[in-house]
Scaffold this active site. Sequence first.
Site, PDB file in Angstrom:
ATOM      1  N   SER A 263       0.832  -1.210   0.000  1.00 52.03           N
ATOM      2  CA  SER A 263       0.000   0.000   0.000  1.00 52.03           C
ATOM      3  C   SER A 263       0.862   1.253   0.000  1.00 52.03           C
ATOM      4  O   SER A 263       0.500   2.257  -0.621  1.00 52.03           O
ATOM      5  CB  SER A 263      -0.963  -0.002   1.191  1.00 52.03           C
ATOM      6  OG  SER A 263      -0.272  -0.158   2.402  1.00 52.03           O
ATOM      7  N   GLU A 264       2.022   1.218   0.692  1.00 51.25           N
ATOM      8  CA  GLU A 264       2.984   2.321   0.623  1.00 51.25           C
ATOM      9  C   GLU A 264       4.412   1.807   0.732  1.00 51.25           C
ATOM     10  O   GLU A 264       4.676   0.767   1.349  1.00 51.25           O
ATOM     11  CB  GLU A 264       2.742   3.359   1.725  1.00 51.25           C
ATOM     12  CG  GLU A 264       1.594   4.306   1.490  1.00 51.25           C
ATOM     13  CD  GLU A 264       0.345   3.887   2.245  1.00 51.25           C
ATOM     14  OE1 GLU A 264      -0.728   4.465   1.993  1.00 51.25           O
ATOM     15  OE2 GLU A 264       0.449   2.965   3.077  1.00 51.25           O
ATOM     16  N   THR A 265       5.316   2.572   0.131  1.00 50.65           N
ATOM     17  CA  THR A 265       6.753   2.398   0.284  1.00 50.65           C
ATOM     18  C   THR A 265       7.323   3.753   0.657  1.00 50.65           C
ATOM     19  O   THR A 265       6.911   4.782   0.108  1.00 50.65           O
ATOM     20  CB  THR A 265       7.396   1.903  -1.019  1.00 50.65           C
ATOM     21  OG1 THR A 265       6.872   0.605  -1.342  1.00 50.65           O
ATOM     22  CG2 THR A 265       8.903   1.806  -0.900  1.00 50.65           C
TER      23      THR A 265
ATOM     24  N   HIS B 253       0.663   4.794   8.817  1.00 49.05           N
ATOM     25  CA  HIS B 253       1.482   3.587   9.009  1.00 49.05           C
ATOM     26  C   HIS B 253       2.867   3.744   8.395  1.00 49.05           C
ATOM     27  O   HIS B 253       3.856   3.270   8.981  1.00 49.05           O
ATOM     28  CB  HIS B 253       0.720   2.328   8.556  1.00 49.05           C
ATOM     29  CG  HIS B 253       1.118   1.699   7.281  1.00 49.05           C
ATOM     30  ND1 HIS B 253       0.590   2.069   6.058  1.00 49.05           N
ATOM     31  CD2 HIS B 253       1.996   0.696   7.013  1.00 49.05           C
ATOM     32  CE1 HIS B 253       1.118   1.317   5.120  1.00 49.05           C
ATOM     33  NE2 HIS B 253       1.974   0.473   5.662  1.00 49.05           N
TER      34      HIS B 253
END
Length: 278
Positions: A47-49, A76
């Site tokens: 979902s994210e990096t 997060h």
Amino acid sequence: MKEYAFRIVNVFTREGRLTGNPLAVIEDATGLADATQQALARQFNLSETTFIFPSEKANARVRIYTPAYEMPFAGHPTLGTAHVVRSLEDAGDSLTLEMKAGIIPVEAKGDLWTLQANAPSSRPAGESAADLAQVLGIEADDVASPVLWVSTGREQLVVPLKSAEAVRRVSPRAEPFARLRSEHGAAQVLAFADSGGAVESRFFFPSGAAILEDPATGSACANLGGWFIATGPGRDVERVVSQGEAVGRPSTLHLAVRGGVVFVGGHVIELGRGHISL
């Protein structure tokens, strides 16, 4: 070629190491072009990096990418990156991260990390209960009030429902969902039910023509804090927020509103490390 070290961490974990929301963190992204950062986020397909850079204003400067676009703030990634920065810099349990949304203070007690969110803004939603029922695939009578657009860095639609059972029945419909527009463009939606001490929540966002569900969303938890501030000015709030059961990643987030300031916390664990050659 140059090697870039990365770590995989899980944020807002519950019992077990394979819970919470996974995050990839590039330990030192110096020299990586914007397009390369975006391509790496697409490569990891989480979902994210996040990408860590030196900062003159904080312990580190951090950029956050989904597989499709960059985000100014997300919860997060903030907590997971702070966990890595502490390890890399021996920075202690109190540090700051420079985001596009501003300087975010983060503190830890062991592996329980807590961020202080930016001051929230909010505005009424123009959609009716019937409109929102169409978006969420539930009954109009399931929708409580007030429904607000809230932002602590990323505006999202915060929709209170009358029961946890209604939250579990949510099944978003792509066409009416696509008609929702935030100040950033495409809408993101938090549906929740509050029992007074515990909150059941689910978070949805568009990806192309599909509507995806996130297992644990710190920015949405911060915006929920903004919702509590808007609906009960001057009231302090403590909530344990459950999310992720519907996608097989049970997660626990800790929300506090104290003196009009929003705090979001959760446990972080490191799952693994590696290197990428570019």
